[in-house]
Design a protein around this motif. Structure first.
Motif, PDB file in Angstrom:
ATOM      1  N   LEU A   1      12.936 -13.304 -14.044  1.00  0.00           N
ATOM      2  CA  LEU A   1      12.544 -13.023 -12.433  1.00  0.00           C
ATOM      3  C   LEU A   1      12.251 -11.511 -12.630  1.00  0.00           C
ATOM      4  O   LEU A   1      12.830 -10.880 -13.016  1.00  0.00           O
TER       5      LEU A   1
ATOM      6  N   THR B   1      25.442 -20.077  -1.744  1.00  0.00           N
ATOM      7  CA  THR B   1      24.088 -19.845  -2.543  1.00  0.00           C
ATOM      8  C   THR B   1      22.877 -20.010  -1.993  1.00  0.00           C
ATOM      9  O   THR B   1      21.872 -19.275  -2.109  1.00  0.00           O
TER      10      THR B   1
ATOM     11  N   ILE C   1      22.317 -15.529  -9.069  1.00  0.00           N
ATOM     12  CA  ILE C   1      21.471 -16.704  -8.568  1.00  0.00           C
ATOM     13  C   ILE C   1      20.416 -16.704  -9.652  1.00  0.00           C
ATOM     14  O   ILE C   1      19.529 -16.093  -9.808  1.00  0.00           O
ATOM     15  N   CYS C   2      20.539 -17.962 -10.608  1.00  0.00           N
ATOM     16  CA  CYS C   2      19.318 -18.048 -11.466  1.00  0.00           C
ATOM     17  C   CYS C   2      18.472 -18.983 -11.004  1.00  0.00           C
ATOM     18  O   CYS C   2      18.637 -20.012 -10.216  1.00  0.00           O
ATOM     19  N   ILE C   3      17.009 -18.609 -11.270  1.00  0.00           N
ATOM     20  CA  ILE C   3      15.957 -19.639 -10.911  1.00  0.00           C
ATOM     21  C   ILE C   3      15.916 -20.446 -12.219  1.00  0.00           C
ATOM     22  O   ILE C   3      15.560 -19.824 -13.630  1.00  0.00           O
TER      23      ILE C   3
ATOM     24  N   LEU D   1      18.785 -10.560  -8.447  1.00  0.00           N
ATOM     25  CA  LEU D   1      19.433 -11.650  -7.782  1.00  0.00           C
ATOM     26  C   LEU D   1      20.928 -11.828  -7.970  1.00  0.00           C
ATOM     27  O   LEU D   1      21.655 -12.685  -8.220  1.00  0.00           O
TER      28      LEU D   1
ATOM     29  N   TYR E   1      17.573 -23.429  -7.977  1.00  0.00           N
ATOM     30  CA  TYR E   1      18.449 -22.266  -8.099  1.00  0.00           C
ATOM     31  C   TYR E   1      19.891 -22.555  -8.076  1.00  0.00           C
ATOM     32  O   TYR E   1      20.588 -23.436  -7.445  1.00  0.00           O
TER      33      TYR E   1
ATOM     34  N   TYR F   1       8.808 -21.634  -2.416  1.00  0.00           N
ATOM     35  CA  TYR F   1       9.674 -22.431  -1.283  1.00  0.00           C
ATOM     36  C   TYR F   1       9.175 -22.318   0.102  1.00  0.00           C
ATOM     37  O   TYR F   1       9.516 -22.939   1.209  1.00  0.00           O
TER      38      TYR F   1
ATOM     39  N   ASN G   1      25.855 -26.953  -7.039  1.00  0.00           N
ATOM     40  CA  ASN G   1      25.205 -26.208  -8.145  1.00  0.00           C
ATOM     41  C   ASN G   1      24.960 -27.735  -9.177  1.00  0.00           C
ATOM     42  O   ASN G   1      23.929 -27.792  -9.916  1.00  0.00           O
TER      43      ASN G   1
ATOM     44  N   VAL H   1       8.102 -16.937  -6.473  1.00  0.00           N
ATOM     45  CA  VAL H   1       9.342 -18.087  -5.923  1.00  0.00           C
ATOM     46  C   VAL H   1       9.346 -18.222  -4.518  1.00  0.00           C
ATOM     47  O   VAL H   1       9.151 -19.321  -3.993  1.00  0.00           O
TER      48      VAL H   1
ATOM     49  N   PHE I   1      20.486 -16.878  -1.576  1.00  0.00           N
ATOM     50  CA  PHE I   1      19.085 -17.210  -2.059  1.00  0.00           C
ATOM     51  C   PHE I   1      17.991 -16.732  -0.951  1.00  0.00           C
ATOM     52  O   PHE I   1      16.874 -16.118  -1.088  1.00  0.00           O
TER      53      PHE I   1
END
Length: 275
Positions: free
Chosen positions: A217, A159, A106-108, A234, A201, A131, A185, A127, A163
Motif C-alpha cells: 500500500l 476492522t 489492516i492488510c489489503i 494502516l 481487507y 470501494y 476475517n 483502494v 478501514f
C-alpha cells in the motif's frame, strides 16, 4: 474406533475438564475476530498455567464485545478499534477502560490470480476508488479484464470501522462498490481464496500463510517491521476493554496478556508486541 469408544473417551475428557475447572473463577472474554486468535491462545496458556481462574473466549466483533461488557455478559471485550463516543454515551454508569494489548495492520489482499497477473501495489486512492465503485475492473489497475469482486466486513466489525475511517475518510462512510459483506476475517480470507478476482481487507495474522496476494500500500508491504516502525499506513492498536476498572480476575489475566509470556504469544501469531 467405535462410536461407543469415542463417546466413552469424550465422557472421560468432560469429567476431567469439570474437575480441573471446579472452583475456578470464570472469566468471559468476547469481541473482535481480529484479536480472537491472540485472545484464544493466551487464554489456553493462562488456563494451563494456573487453576484459580478459567478464561473462555468467543468472537462476534468489536461492537458485540463492547456491548457484552457493558451488559455484564462478558468481563473483557476484545476490540480492534477505540470505544466510540456513542457507546460511552449509551453506557454512562461506568467508564470504559481500554487496555492496549498489541499492534496490528489492516492488510489489503487480493486473490492469487489477481496478484499473479500483476496487481501487487496500490495506493490508498486506488483502494478508496474500488470501494467507492469508481474502479470496477482490474484492467483499470494493470490487471486482467475481470470485474472486481469487492469484500468488506459486516456492521459491528472494528476492522470495518477502522478501514472506513483510514481509507474512506469516516467510520460511517458508504462503500457502494462492495459486493459482499462478511462476519469475520476468516470469512474474508475464505472468499478471497475461492475467487480469482477478489479484493478484501483483514488483519495481519490472517495473511501469513501465502494463500493470498498481500498488496503493498503506497509502496509499503504490511509486516511486523513496517507496523512497528510506523511506515505502513494502516497500522492500528488492539485492545482489551473493561467496563470500569478490571476486577482482580480480569486484572490478573490482563497482566498475563501484557507481560512477557502474553506478548511472546502475540509475536508468534504475527501480531506486534506492545513492548
Amino acid at each position: 474406533m467405535s462410536i461407543k469408544s469415542r463417546s466413552a473417551i469424550a465422557g472421560v475428557l468432560l469429567v476431567a475438564f469439570l474437575i480441573a475447572t471446579q472452583g475456578a473463577a470464570a472469566l468471559k472474554v468476547s469481541g473482535s475476530t481480529t484479536v480472537l486468535p491472540f485472545g484464544s491462545v493466551a487464554a489456553e496458556e493462562f488456563n494451563a498455567a494456573q487453576s484459580g481462574i478459567h478464561v473462555s473466549v468467543s468472537g462476534g466483533g468489536s461492537g458485540v464485545g463492547i456491548k457484552n461488557v457493558a451488559a455484564g455478559i462478558s468481563d473483557i471485550a476484545m476490540a480492534s478499534r477505540h470505544v466510540r463516543d456513542s457507546e460511552r454515551e449509551a453506557n454512562p454508569d461506568k467508564e470504559f477502560v481500554e487496555h492496549l494489548v498489541a499492534y496490528d495492520a489492516i492488510c489489503i489482499a487480493v486473490s492469487k490470480a489477481v496478484y499473479d497477473a500483476g496487481v501487487t501495489d496500490l495506493t490508498i486512492e486506488d483502494v478508496r476508488a474500488i470501494y467507492n465503485g469508481e474502479i470496477k475492473n482490474w484492467a483499470q489497475l494493470g490487471g486482467e479484464n475481470k470485474d472486481i469482486y469487492v469484500l468488506a466486513r459486516e456492521v459491528g466489525s472494528g476492522t470495518r470501522d477502522t478501514f472506513n475511517e483510514m481509507v474512506m475518510g469516516s467510520d460511517k462512510a458508504e462503500t457502494p462498490g462492495v459486493t459482499t459483506n462478511h462476519g469475520s476475517n476468516a470469512e474474508v480470507k475464505t472468499a478471497l481464496t475461492r475467487s480469482d478476482k477478489a479484493i478484501g481487507y483483514l488483519g495481519l495474522n490472517y495473511v501469513q500463510d501465502g494463500n493470498l496476494g498481500v498488496i503493498a500500500l503506497d509502496g509499503v508491504v504490511p509486516t511486523v517491521s513496517t507496523v512497528r516502525d510506523g511506515s505502513y499506513p494502516l497500522a492500528r492498536e488492539l485492545f482489551f476493554v473493561t467496563y470500569g476498572e478490571p476486577d482482580d480476575e480480569a486484572a490478573t489475566f490482563l497482566e498475563f496478556v501484557t507481560g512477557g509470556d502474553g506478548q511472546a504469544i502475540a509475536d508468534e501469531l504475527a501480531f506486534v508486541p506492545i513492548n
